[in-house]
Design a protein around this motif. Structure first.
Motif, mmCIF file in Angstrom:
data_model
loop_
_atom_site.group_PDB
_atom_site.id
_atom_site.type_symbol
_atom_site.label_atom_id
_atom_site.label_comp_id
_atom_site.label_asym_id
_atom_site.label_seq_id
_atom_site.Cartn_x
_atom_site.Cartn_y
_atom_site.Cartn_z
ATOM 1 N N GLY A 77 3.212 -1.469 -7.074
ATOM 2 C CA GLY A 77 2.510 -0.395 -8.499
ATOM 3 C C GLY A 77 2.490 1.066 -7.577
ATOM 4 N N LEU A 78 2.776 0.975 -6.810
ATOM 5 C CA LEU A 78 2.494 2.414 -5.859
ATOM 6 C C LEU A 78 4.028 2.723 -5.321
ATOM 7 N N GLY A 79 4.660 1.999 -4.437
ATOM 8 C CA GLY A 79 6.285 2.181 -4.750
ATOM 9 C C GLY A 79 7.351 1.261 -3.575
ATOM 10 N N ASN A 80 7.879 2.038 -3.279
ATOM 11 C CA ASN A 80 9.065 1.131 -1.789
ATOM 12 C C ASN A 80 8.227 1.991 -0.153
ATOM 13 N N ASN A 81 8.267 1.610 0.607
ATOM 14 C CA ASN A 81 8.343 1.645 1.641
ATOM 15 C C ASN A 81 6.336 2.627 2.424
ATOM 16 N N THR A 82 5.845 1.599 1.167
ATOM 17 C CA THR A 82 4.406 2.190 1.544
ATOM 18 C C THR A 82 4.089 1.219 2.657
ATOM 19 N N GLY A 83 4.525 0.536 3.383
ATOM 20 C CA GLY A 83 3.552 -0.296 4.317
ATOM 21 C C GLY A 83 3.028 -1.722 3.747
#
Length: 555
Positions: A142-148
């Motif tokens: 829901g937020l995307g890549n490499n959010t952490g």
């Protein structure tokens, strides 16, 4: 495992602004480095899998296994936990014996599990210290890549206690972690770098987030003041303090210590020279008193007519001119690429600094050095370091009252993946073979805290250290009485082992000699011999300190 919580969005209100302080930097003479002694290795740990990134990051821990001594952890961020599944793994080792205590595994491929770690103390009240581990490349649905993501694991059984996810894609929440010993609230907290975070008006300014160590909930943050500078690209703190310094990808250093709520970070050193990230290390104050210090490394600095030789500068906290400057000795040596504070490894009451200088060419080995912060003298030096190196300082694990340090190596041209714990105690100067047989001189240094005590030195051909780890609180005691050791004991006081027992001098040191006759040399040629030194307490009954083991081949 409970669902992961996410950081709240706080973009609606501007942060409080703190006063900015700039430091004027001036040129100082570079150190002329004399060669130091070779440091002694207490433990060497590695994994058979020649991949997985073992050694990419190492971290000192508190007492995880309950033996009364600090422990340490090493990350393999791409380790294949399952076939074809590079989830990453963190290995926790005993600081006392080097034995594997426990492993912790990631749960997403390519998340860079273990690139950051922090001992957060006993979070769940079971009497065992717990470990927070960052996965800065974690993709959050829901937020995307490499959010952490940051996950807190039980130190007792590696179960998940809490998980906190970042709130923006490509912000790399969890790139660095630092434990905060005391904060305004009095509760333990965790500083988390999020270098790609956007403020309402500054994309990629970055921030340092404070989480409650008990439950991972957001408590506040300190944010960058320039777009695309990535506050939190590097970060450092000092044990048991709330002090946090953070660097940017452009070469600036900020005080990012959290108080409460949301604040702008305070710039301490403005960017200068090539646009590049800085490395940071927090250091104690001088032994004679004075403020704490920090070291700033700039791997791409050009000095003394050289290109990319790099620099390390040491400052007092909060301002002033550099107290000490170290420059790389040749172009592309990249001094400042990797470094760490060492918690008083030589017993003078002052921290030291360990760093690596890259080789003269890409595929050439580098040199590891430990520097005295007061004089700039090289205390220890290790040649032929291959690959990327991560350092960490660990408190005393040998019983000599001095700190130790860890260097982990990830890859390189030799494809070496290992982590080494170094301690002072004993070094060896081989005399070699000749008409008189095989001779070796040992310099024993068990620290000033053991001055005047009775020492002993034992040897073994058994292939293991002539010692065992006793009950919690014991040092590595030289009591492994295998047949070879018993035989050698009978030779003490003879010309072969003339000074295997004696009294340490006023600095806790002595020198011993081992001499094999030609006949014994011929019999023992090619065999591995291991020796350790130890000292007894004031009543000469209990072992109170033991050196690193030294293993060598009789020639």
């Amino acid at each position: 495992m409970s669902c992961a919580q996410r950081l709240p969005h706080l973009h609606g209100q501007p942060p409080m602004r703190l006063t900015t302080t700039l430091l004027a930097l001036v040129c100082v003479p570079a150190l002329a480095l004399a060669q130091g002694r070779e440091p002694t290795q207490r433990h060497v740990n590695g994994i058979p899998q020649q991949s997985g990134g073992f050694g990419i990051h190492t971290e000192a821990l508190g007492d995880l296994d309950g033996d009364g001594w600090p422990d340490w952890a090493v990350a393999a961020n791409n380790f294949q936990v399952l076939p074809g599944q590079s989830l990453g793994r963190v290995y926790a080792y005993s600081g006392r014996s080097g034995a594997l205590i426990r492993t912790f595994d990631g749960d997403q491929v390519g998340a860079d599990f273990g690139l950051s770690m922090a001992d957060v103390g006993d979070v769940n009240g079971d009497g065992v210290r717990d470990l927070a581990i960052g996965s800065p490349s974690y993709n959050v649905s829901g937020l995307g890549n490499n959010t952490g993501r940051v996950t807190c694991f039980s130190g007792a059984d590696a179960s998940v206690l809490w998980t906190t996810d970042g709130d923006e894609a490509f912000a790399n929440f969890g790139k660095h972690l630092e434990p905060l010993g005391s904060t305004a609230s009095g509760a333990p907290h965790l500083a988390v770098a999020q270098p790609g975070w956007d403020t309402p008006s500054l994309g990629g300014a970055g921030r340092i987030v404070s989480l409650s160590a008990d439950d991972g909930l957001y408590a506040g943050h300190v944010e960058g003041d320039l777009a695309l500078r990535g506050l939190g690209t590097t970060m450092a703190s000092y044990p048991e303090t709330a002090l946090v310094y953070a660097g940017t990808n452009h070469g600036a250093v900020y005080d990012a210590s959290w108080v409460t709520g949301a604040h702008a970070a305070t710039e301490l050193i403005s960017a200068s020279g090539p646009a590049d990230f800085v490395t940071l290390a927090m250091l104690s104050g001088p032994a004679g008193g004075g403020p704490m210090r920090f070291a700033m490394g700039k791997r791409s600095a050009d000095t003394s007519g050289l290109a990319n030789n790099g620099t390390i500068e040491v400052f007092s906290l909060g301002g002033g001119l550099p107290l000490l400057t170290i420059e790389g000795s040749h172009s592309n040596s990249s001094v400042g690429l990797s470094m760490a504070g060492v918690r008083d490894s030589d017993g003078d009451g002052d921290d030291e600094l360990v760093y690596i200088e890259q080789g003269t060419a890409f595929n050439q080995p580098g040199t590891l050095r430990v520097i005295d912060l007061e004089t700039g003298a090289v205390l220890d030096e290790l040649l032929d370091i291959q690959g990327s190196t991560s350092f960490a300082s660990i408190n005393d694990v040998s019983g000599d009252g001095r700190g130790e340090w860890i260097a982990s190596v990830d890859g390189g041209t030799a494809q070496v993946y290992e982590a080494r714990l170094f301690s002072q105690g004993m070094s060896r100067t081989p005399g070699g073979a000749g008409l008189g047989g095989f001779t070796t001189t040992f310099d024993i240094d068990l620290g000033p805290g053991h001055a005047g005590r009775t020492y002993g030195q034992l040897y073994s051909f058994s292939g293991a250290s002539p010692g065992t780890v006793g009950a919690p609180g014991w040092p590595l005691a030289a009591l492994n009485l295998d047949a070879d050791t018993i035989t050698i004991l009978g030779l003490f006081g003879t010309p072969l082992f003339p000074d295997a027992f004696g009294t340490l001098d006023g600095a806790g040191r002595t020198t011993t000699l081992m001499t094999f006759t030609p006949h014994i040399t011929n019999l023992a040629a090619g065999m591995e011999m291991t020796t350790v030194a130890f000292a007894l307490d004031a009543t000469d009954t209990d072992v109170v300190v033991a050196s690193n083991p030294q293993t060598y081949v009789v020639e």
